[in-house]
Design an enzyme around this catalytic site. Structure first.
Site, PDB file in Angstrom:
ATOM      1  N   PRO A   1       2.202  -3.915  -0.228  1.00  0.00           N
ATOM      2  CA  PRO A   1       1.879  -2.675  -0.617  1.00  0.00           C
ATOM      3  C   PRO A   1       2.556  -1.879   0.404  1.00  0.00           C
ATOM      4  O   PRO A   1       2.158  -2.139   1.911  1.00  0.00           O
ATOM      5  CB  PRO A   1       0.334  -2.692  -0.603  1.00  0.00           C
ATOM      6  CG  PRO A   1      -0.277  -3.780   0.230  1.00  0.00           C
ATOM      7  CD  PRO A   1       0.943  -4.798   0.019  1.00  0.00           C
TER       8      PRO A   1
ATOM      9  N   TYR B   1      -7.646   0.498  -0.005  1.00  0.00           N
ATOM     10  CA  TYR B   1      -8.269   0.907   1.221  1.00  0.00           C
ATOM     11  C   TYR B   1      -9.419   1.592   0.528  1.00  0.00           C
ATOM     12  O   TYR B   1      -9.619   2.851   0.004  1.00  0.00           O
ATOM     13  CB  TYR B   1      -7.478   2.162   1.669  1.00  0.00           C
ATOM     14  CG  TYR B   1      -5.872   1.767   2.408  1.00  0.00           C
ATOM     15  CD1 TYR B   1      -6.102   0.812   3.252  1.00  0.00           C
ATOM     16  CD2 TYR B   1      -4.764   2.664   2.275  1.00  0.00           C
ATOM     17  CE1 TYR B   1      -5.013   0.279   3.939  1.00  0.00           C
ATOM     18  CE2 TYR B   1      -3.585   2.090   2.795  1.00  0.00           C
ATOM     19  CZ  TYR B   1      -3.708   1.174   3.677  1.00  0.00           C
ATOM     20  OH  TYR B   1      -2.581   0.876   4.357  1.00  0.00           O
TER      21      TYR B   1
ATOM     22  N   ARG C   1       0.108   6.347  15.421  1.00  0.00           N
ATOM     23  CA  ARG C   1       1.406   6.325  15.516  1.00  0.00           C
ATOM     24  C   ARG C   1       2.184   7.346  16.133  1.00  0.00           C
ATOM     25  O   ARG C   1       2.538   8.406  15.458  1.00  0.00           O
ATOM     26  CB  ARG C   1       1.898   5.965  14.038  1.00  0.00           C
ATOM     27  CG  ARG C   1       1.063   4.692  13.536  1.00  0.00           C
ATOM     28  CD  ARG C   1       1.721   4.130  12.074  1.00  0.00           C
ATOM     29  NE  ARG C   1       0.862   3.286  11.524  1.00  0.00           N
ATOM     30  CZ  ARG C   1       0.715   3.176  10.264  1.00  0.00           C
ATOM     31  NH1 ARG C   1       1.368   4.147   9.493  1.00  0.00           N
ATOM     32  NH2 ARG C   1      -0.172   2.368   9.750  1.00  0.00           N
TER      33      ARG C   1
ATOM     34  N   SER D   1      -2.084 -11.240   8.393  1.00  0.00           N
ATOM     35  CA  SER D   1      -0.899 -10.095   8.460  1.00  0.00           C
ATOM     36  C   SER D   1      -1.536  -9.246   9.959  1.00  0.00           C
ATOM     37  O   SER D   1      -2.790  -8.918   9.892  1.00  0.00           O
ATOM     38  CB  SER D   1      -1.143  -9.194   7.356  1.00  0.00           C
ATOM     39  OG  SER D   1      -0.461  -7.882   7.505  1.00  0.00           O
TER      40      SER D   1
ATOM     41  N   HIS E   1      -0.270  -6.106   9.765  1.00  0.00           N
ATOM     42  CA  HIS E   1       0.036  -4.822   9.007  1.00  0.00           C
ATOM     43  C   HIS E   1       1.297  -4.433   9.377  1.00  0.00           C
ATOM     44  O   HIS E   1       1.506  -3.170   9.466  1.00  0.00           O
ATOM     45  CB  HIS E   1      -1.174  -3.720   9.299  1.00  0.00           C
ATOM     46  CG  HIS E   1      -1.162  -2.707   8.287  1.00  0.00           C
ATOM     47  ND1 HIS E   1      -2.507  -2.518   7.366  1.00  0.00           N
ATOM     48  CD2 HIS E   1      -0.657  -1.659   7.757  1.00  0.00           C
ATOM     49  CE1 HIS E   1      -2.261  -1.502   6.216  1.00  0.00           C
ATOM     50  NE2 HIS E   1      -1.034  -0.845   6.763  1.00  0.00           N
TER      51      HIS E   1
ATOM     52  N   ARG F   1       1.608  -2.218  12.577  1.00  0.00           N
ATOM     53  CA  ARG F   1       1.259  -0.639  12.407  1.00  0.00           C
ATOM     54  C   ARG F   1      -0.219  -0.281  12.713  1.00  0.00           C
ATOM     55  O   ARG F   1      -0.419   1.120  12.562  1.00  0.00           O
ATOM     56  CB  ARG F   1       1.658  -0.318  11.047  1.00  0.00           C
ATOM     57  CG  ARG F   1       3.141  -0.547  10.596  1.00  0.00           C
ATOM     58  CD  ARG F   1       3.387  -0.530   9.097  1.00  0.00           C
ATOM     59  NE  ARG F   1       3.267   0.728   8.508  1.00  0.00           N
ATOM     60  CZ  ARG F   1       4.330   1.762   8.510  1.00  0.00           C
ATOM     61  NH1 ARG F   1       5.519   1.258   8.935  1.00  0.00           N
ATOM     62  NH2 ARG F   1       4.206   2.741   7.920  1.00  0.00           N
TER      63      ARG F   1
ATOM     64  N   ARG G   1      12.687 -11.395   7.625  1.00  0.00           N
ATOM     65  CA  ARG G   1      13.829 -10.664   7.431  1.00  0.00           C
ATOM     66  C   ARG G   1      15.037 -11.705   6.898  1.00  0.00           C
ATOM     67  O   ARG G   1      16.193 -11.122   6.502  1.00  0.00           O
ATOM     68  CB  ARG G   1      14.494 -10.054   8.701  1.00  0.00           C
ATOM     69  CG  ARG G   1      13.840  -8.981   9.250  1.00  0.00           C
ATOM     70  CD  ARG G   1      13.422  -7.691   8.224  1.00  0.00           C
ATOM     71  NE  ARG G   1      12.609  -6.734   8.858  1.00  0.00           N
ATOM     72  CZ  ARG G   1      11.236  -6.815   8.414  1.00  0.00           C
ATOM     73  NH1 ARG G   1      10.553  -7.460   7.724  1.00  0.00           N
ATOM     74  NH2 ARG G   1      10.515  -5.749   8.849  1.00  0.00           N
TER      75      ARG G   1
ATOM     76  N   ARG H   1       9.427  -3.971   4.631  1.00  0.00           N
ATOM     77  CA  ARG H   1      10.216  -2.853   4.943  1.00  0.00           C
ATOM     78  C   ARG H   1      11.726  -2.968   4.418  1.00  0.00           C
ATOM     79  O   ARG H   1      12.451  -1.902   3.826  1.00  0.00           O
ATOM     80  CB  ARG H   1      10.419  -2.390   6.587  1.00  0.00           C
ATOM     81  CG  ARG H   1       9.010  -2.172   7.149  1.00  0.00           C
ATOM     82  CD  ARG H   1       9.498  -1.971   8.827  1.00  0.00           C
ATOM     83  NE  ARG H   1       8.173  -1.489   9.563  1.00  0.00           N
ATOM     84  CZ  ARG H   1       7.326  -2.276   9.883  1.00  0.00           C
ATOM     85  NH1 ARG H   1       7.068  -3.588   9.603  1.00  0.00           N
ATOM     86  NH2 ARG H   1       6.242  -1.867  10.494  1.00  0.00           N
TER      87      ARG H   1
HETATM   88  C1  LIG Z   1       6.145   2.189   5.077  1.00  0.00           C
HETATM   89  C2  LIG Z   1       4.988   1.187   4.937  1.00  0.00           C
HETATM   90  C3  LIG Z   1       3.826   1.525   4.398  1.00  0.00           C
HETATM   91  C4  LIG Z   1       2.641   0.719   4.281  1.00  0.00           C
HETATM   92  N1  LIG Z   1       1.578   0.813   3.621  1.00  0.00           N
HETATM   93  C5  LIG Z   1       0.672  -0.094   3.486  1.00  0.00           C
HETATM   94  C6  LIG Z   1      -0.490   0.114   2.695  1.00  0.00           C
HETATM   95  O1  LIG Z   1      -0.487   1.244   2.058  1.00  0.00           O
HETATM   96  N2  LIG Z   1      -1.291  -0.812   2.424  1.00  0.00           N
HETATM   97  C7  LIG Z   1      -1.327  -1.864   3.179  1.00  0.00           C
HETATM   98  O2  LIG Z   1      -2.225  -2.896   3.014  1.00  0.00           O
HETATM   99  N3  LIG Z   1      -0.209  -2.108   3.942  1.00  0.00           N
HETATM  100  C8  LIG Z   1       0.925  -1.241   3.893  1.00  0.00           C
HETATM  101  N4  LIG Z   1       1.858  -1.611   4.856  1.00  0.00           N
HETATM  102  C9  LIG Z   1       1.976  -3.065   5.283  1.00  0.00           C
HETATM  103  C10 LIG Z   1       2.769  -3.870   4.629  1.00  0.00           C
HETATM  104  O3  LIG Z   1       2.024  -3.942   3.223  1.00  0.00           O
HETATM  105  C11 LIG Z   1       3.121  -5.104   5.225  1.00  0.00           C
HETATM  106  O4  LIG Z   1       1.798  -5.633   5.850  1.00  0.00           O
HETATM  107  C12 LIG Z   1       4.036  -5.198   6.233  1.00  0.00           C
HETATM  108  O5  LIG Z   1       5.044  -4.159   5.906  1.00  0.00           O
HETATM  109  C13 LIG Z   1       4.862  -6.527   6.388  1.00  0.00           C
HETATM  110  O6  LIG Z   1       5.627  -6.410   7.417  1.00  0.00           O
HETATM  111  P1  LIG Z   1       7.356  -6.039   7.277  1.00  0.00           P
HETATM  112  O7  LIG Z   1       7.411  -4.699   6.860  1.00  0.00           O
HETATM  113  O8  LIG Z   1       7.931  -6.378   8.662  1.00  0.00           O
HETATM  114  O9  LIG Z   1       7.704  -7.121   6.264  1.00  0.00           O
HETATM  115  C14 LIG Z   1       2.922  -0.665   4.882  1.00  0.00           C
HETATM  116  C15 LIG Z   1       4.041  -0.986   5.828  1.00  0.00           C
HETATM  117  C16 LIG Z   1       5.052   0.111   5.655  1.00  0.00           C
HETATM  118  C17 LIG Z   1       6.363  -0.476   6.251  1.00  0.00           C
END
Ligand SMILES: Cc1cc2nc3c(=O)[nH]c(=O)nc-3n(C[C@H](O)[C@H](O)[C@H](O)COP(=O)(O)O)c2cc1C
Length: 411
Positions: free
Chosen positions: A108, A159, A194, A306, A308, A311, A342, A362
């Protein structure tokens, strides 16, 4: 190991017909320059206004957790086996009774449609076309009913505040739309810090500042290809899927309030969702084995390990480090990993450490940003091709043949 747990092993590789050898799909000329996922990420950095690219690519505070997601992969090297007949190799993996063509999916990602035109739809349609799973975010800007129609196999990610009066109707809406898999994200108790977003001028709600105007004016491909095109064809984007009803628009000052008491979300709420949602239920953002044990007792069907994407809590370790311990206590339930993947070799390392499946964030959204659905399909093909090639190079025929015996700690 298999995604369904030890009891349901996939057919042994030796029984796979040799005719299942893959041939590389033809690449249209406008996609031919993208040779790896990193190429899409570089192109997205140029295409997007700085504030949006910072939101997509960035982490939180010092970026320790974001960097740990890459560091954790770098700490493992392969010990390949030789003289293995790898002609029957394939990249298919079964998860929750469905066979996917590749061992990874799209997690997501909120506000995708702000970065890529119709971002959530593009991602879900590409996932459907390539037969991989896609999870739509609660923070998405396109109605979940529309996503379910475009891809009946899409999963929904929530969420939620710790308020049963908001949880129950949302769960009912997700059921009514036909979603069969519900992912509760458990690592967003509050909005994280952030700083990069604040420095770049990216705020939620979006504020119509000079900075926003200027960044739009200097990135006309995004401004006309995504922003004005969205306004013209679909109007102002709203957070459509956080609750049973429509949420606020992205420019609304009410947004923070609409998030509700997410810091009150706790175990009884997971029990409530478990009782109400008849399909597969997963929690996303779990890192501690004891939490996995507790969630298992409540009756969840799987876990997404994870941080996240680095983030949320800065300093939270990469889920890759916790994977083996979590697999040990998960009792055969699928343990899914995301964060920092990646390359095909990263996918293979995660599987060797016990992952039943992985998700890649990403780079997939970056591909949607620069080339829409064909771009995401190209990104999926590239990663799948890497895994397919790497299986031969490591001496295996299927993902469930990978285990810790293929790895050595190098740092
Ligand atoms: C732009 C962006 C928005 C995200 N929004 C959500 C979200 O709405 N809900 C959520 O559970 N995780 C969110 N995530 C985390 C991703 O689901 C995921 O855990 C994470 O991107 C994995 O890492 P990677 O980008 O290095 O592959 C978000 C990540 C990014 C980059």
């Amino acid at each position: 190991m298999t995604a369904e747990g030890p009891a349901q092993s996939r057919a042994p590789a030796t029984t796979q017909a040799l005719s299942q050898k893959r041939s590389a799909p033809p690449v249209p000329p406008h996609l031919a320059k993208f040779l790896s996922l990193a190429d899409f990420e570089r192109a997205a950095a140029k295409h997007l206004p700085k504030m949006l690219h910072g939101y997509l690519a960035g982490g939180v505070e010092t970026d320790w957790s974001l960097e740990d997601n890459r560091r954790a992969f770098a700490e493992w090297g392969f010990i390949p086996r030789c003289l293995v007949d790898a002609r029957s190799r394939h990249t298919r993996v079964s998860l929750f009774g469905k066979e996917y063509s590749a061992p990874f999916g799209i997690p997501p990602m909120g506000s995708s449609a702000l970065m890529a035109y119709r971002g959530d739809l593009v991602l879900t349609q590409a996932a459907r076309a390539k037969n991989i799973p896609m999870i739509m975010s609660a923070s998405s800007l396109i109605k979940l009913e529309e996503i379910a129609k475009a891809n009946p196999d899409a999963w929904y990610q929530a969420y939620l505040p710790g308020e049963p009066s908001r949880i129950e109707p949302l769960v009912d809406r997700v059921i009514a739309a036909g979603f069969k898999t519900f992912v509760l994200t458990v690592d967003v108790q509050v909005s994280s810090n952030r700083e990069n977003n604040i420095r770049n001028g990216y705020t939620i709600p979006l504020k119509p500042t000079f900075k926003l105007f200027w960044q739009g004016a200097t990135h006309p491909q995004w401004a006309f290809g995504t922003w004005f095109r969205t306004l013209k064809n679909h109007g102002m984007p709203y957070f459509e899927n956080m609750d049973a009803g429509r949420g606020p628009p992205i420019l609304s000052r009410e947004l923070e309030r609409a998030f509700g008491a997410r810091d009150g979300l706790s175990w009884p709420h997971l029990e409530l969702i478990r009782k109400r949602f008849p399909g597969k239920l997963l929690i996303k953002g779990v890192l501690h084995p004891d939490d996995v044990v507790r969630a298992k007792e409540i009756g969840v069907d799987g876990f997404m390990v994870s941080n996240h994407g680095g983030r949320q809590l800065d300093g939270a370790v990469s889920g890759l480090r916790m994977l083996p311990e979590i697999v040990k206590v998960a009792g055969g339930l699928p343990v899914i990993y995301d964060g920092g993947i990646r390359r095909g070799t990263d996918v293979m390392k995660a599987y060797a450490l016990g992952a039943a499946f992985v998700f890649v964030g990403r780079p997939m959204l970056s591909a949607a940003v620069v080339r829409g659905q064909p771009g995401v399909e190209r990104a999926i093909d590239l990663l799948q091709e890497e895994v397919h090639r790497d299986l031969a190079l490591i001496g295996a025929n299927a993902m469930d043949q990978l285990g810790p015996e293929f790895l050595v700690k190098v740092r």
